[in-house]
Design a protein around this motif. Structure first.
Motif, short mmCIF file in Angstrom:
data_model
loop_
_atom_site.label_atom_id
_atom_site.label_comp_id
_atom_site.label_asym_id
_atom_site.label_seq_id
_atom_site.Cartn_x
_atom_site.Cartn_y
_atom_site.Cartn_z
N SER A 88 0.74 -1.23 0.07
CA SER A 88 0.00 0.06 -0.06
C SER A 88 0.81 1.32 -0.10
CB SER A 88 -0.91 -0.03 1.09
OG SER A 88 -0.14 -0.08 2.26
N HIS A 89 1.88 1.29 0.74
CA HIS A 89 2.87 2.44 0.79
C HIS A 89 3.53 2.66 -0.74
CE1 HIS A 89 5.99 5.06 2.21
NE2 HIS A 89 6.71 4.31 1.62
N TYR B 173 3.63 6.06 -5.96
CA TYR B 173 3.53 6.19 -7.38
C TYR B 173 2.16 6.89 -7.74
CZ TYR B 173 1.32 1.48 -8.23
OH TYR B 173 0.66 0.30 -8.10
N TRP B 174 1.09 6.68 -6.83
CA TRP B 174 -0.10 7.40 -7.36
C TRP B 174 -0.13 8.68 -6.74
CZ3 TRP B 174 -5.15 6.64 -9.33
CH2 TRP B 174 -5.44 5.17 -9.39
N SER B 175 0.79 9.14 -5.95
CA SER B 175 0.85 10.58 -5.51
C SER B 175 1.75 11.42 -6.56
CB SER B 175 1.87 10.71 -4.20
OG SER B 175 3.14 10.19 -4.51
N GLN B 176 2.28 10.63 -7.38
CA GLN B 176 2.80 11.43 -8.73
C GLN B 176 1.91 11.92 -9.95
OE1 GLN B 176 6.28 12.05 -8.09
NE2 GLN B 176 5.86 11.26 -6.16
N THR B 177 0.62 11.56 -9.51
CA THR B 177 -0.29 11.98 -10.34
C THR B 177 -1.31 12.67 -9.75
OG1 THR B 177 -2.09 10.03 -9.93
CG2 THR B 177 -0.02 9.57 -11.34
N PRO B 178 -2.42 13.31 -10.77
CA PRO B 178 -3.39 14.09 -10.02
C PRO B 178 -4.51 13.40 -9.60
CG PRO B 178 -2.67 14.62 -12.24
CD PRO B 178 -2.41 13.29 -12.16
N TYR B 179 -4.41 12.13 -9.52
CA TYR B 179 -5.49 11.13 -9.13
C TYR B 179 -5.02 10.50 -8.01
CZ TYR B 179 -5.96 11.97 -13.79
OH TYR B 179 -5.89 12.91 -15.20
N LEU B 180 -6.30 9.75 -7.13
CA LEU B 180 -5.87 8.87 -5.90
C LEU B 180 -6.92 7.64 -6.32
CD1 LEU B 180 -6.00 11.38 -3.18
CD2 LEU B 180 -4.10 9.65 -3.92
N PRO B 181 -6.55 6.64 -5.94
CA PRO B 181 -7.50 5.45 -6.00
C PRO B 181 -8.84 5.45 -5.11
CG PRO B 181 -5.48 4.91 -4.83
CD PRO B 181 -5.30 6.09 -5.37
N ARG B 182 -9.68 5.01 -5.53
CA ARG B 182 -10.88 4.90 -4.72
C ARG B 182 -11.12 3.44 -4.03
NH1 ARG B 182 -16.20 5.81 -8.16
NH2 ARG B 182 -16.13 3.58 -8.61
N ILE B 183 -10.49 3.69 -2.74
CA ILE B 183 -10.07 2.31 -2.02
C ILE B 183 -11.37 1.85 -1.39
CG2 ILE B 183 -8.64 1.37 -0.35
CD1 ILE B 183 -6.42 3.32 -0.86
N THR B 184 -11.90 0.61 -1.79
CA THR B 184 -13.05 0.25 -0.83
C THR B 184 -12.68 -0.97 0.08
OG1 THR B 184 -13.29 -1.61 -2.73
CG2 THR B 184 -14.44 0.60 -2.86
N LEU B 185 -11.48 -1.41 -0.09
CA LEU B 185 -11.17 -2.40 0.96
C LEU B 185 -9.42 -2.68 0.89
CD1 LEU B 185 -11.57 -4.85 2.90
CD2 LEU B 185 -11.32 -6.43 0.85
#
Length: 299
Positions: free
Chosen positions: A202-203, A208-220
């Motif tokens: 997860s870390h 690598y998500w933080s290098q984008t304008p987006y974030l994952p929609r984490i459900t679990l």
């Protein structure tokens, strides 16, 4: 046309990865070389070994049978070419630490081979998290570690990368994203996301998500790879994980497809680690030499 060892190795690499492209990466050769070798092999054995699909290479019934025989052939050749190592009678006890992902999806095959090649070495294996592995190497509790070297931060440890496993998007069969030509983080952010937490996944993911304008929609969030596999296969969400842990089927027998994203994603690197400036014993040298030969790393 005669059967060649090269064809067998390329066939096994493709069967294990499920994709010609990944097999080519693992073998450090071109995709065309793999494709040609498999085509020639199928002509030689007189049977189709793979079902070609838009998303990979699936073994046929004949392919599964040939894979079992291919492993036996490679094992016999391996034993024949390593007779010099066995006769050297390298002896001693070797403590190897490994993290969860490595011990579950990478190491068992190699441990079995090393125990055959080095019958005089007693290999003691330990599963630990990264922090405990690093601390154990620095305090000499463990001689070597096999772990995700891309996660190591301690400058007092030396590392040697063995392979890089590409990360891809996992989706269920018939998922709507399979119909799109180009997928990136923008499209993934619109889906329910299953976040694996084991081995700092997860870390790494959020890094690598933080290098984008987006974030994952984490459900679990889960530490179970099998839970991720089942949830994705049953259409409950998507995940981004490495090819090394990918299997095309969930425990329920449902299909899991992968998609290479257009946006850059760091690979998951697996390798050896040891205390910097450590004095290598013959057993340590033997094991490091085994891995270097197995992954074509210059001595």
């Amino acid at each position: 046309m005669s059967l060649s060892l090269r064809q067998i190795r390329y066939f096994v690499a493709t069967a294990e990865s499920g994709q010609v492209s990944q097999a080519a990466v693992n073998l450090a050769i071109s995709q065309s070389a793999v494709t040609t070798a498999i085509k020639d092999l199928e002509e030689t054995v007189g049977a189709s070994l793979f079902d070609r699909t838009p998303h990979g290479m699936d073994l046929t019934v004949a392919g599964r049978r040939f894979l079992s025989q291919a492993y036996e052939i490679l094992q016999k050749i391996d034993e024949a070419t390593q007779l010099n190592l066995v006769s050297a009678e390298v002896k001693g006890t070797l403590t190897i630490a490994a993290t969860y992902t490595v011990i579950g999806y990478f190491l068992p095959f190699h441990i079995e081979r090393m125990r055959r090649q080095f019958p005089g070495i007693e290999i003691q294996l330990f599963e630990l998290n990264r922090e405990s592995v690093e601390e154990g190497l620095l305090t000499n509790r463990y001689d070597l570690a096999v772990m995700l070297t891309s996660n190591i931060l301690n400058p007092e440890l030396a590392t040697e990368k063995l392979l890089s496993s590409q990360r891809r998007l996992w989706v269920s069969a018939r998922h709507r994203l399979l119909e799109q030509e180009s997928i990136g983080f923008k499209e993934v952010a619109e889906e329910n996301y299953i976040m694996l937490t084991v081995d700092e996944a997860s870390h790494t993911s959020l890094r690598y998500w933080s290098q984008t304008p987006y974030l994952p929609r984490i459900t679990l969030r889960t530490s179970s790879v099998e839970a991720v596999r089942s949830l994705v296969a049953n259409g409950q969400g998507v995940a981004i994980l490495s090819d090394m842990v990918h299997r095309p089927w969930s425990l329920e027998g449902r299909r899991i497809e992968t998609i290479a994203l257009k946006d850059p994603i760091p690979s998951m690197d697996v390798g050896l680690a040891w205390r910097r400036n450590a004095e290598f014993t013959p057993a340590m040298e033997g094991v490091r030499s085994y891995f270097r030969r197995s992954f074509n790393i210059p001595e």
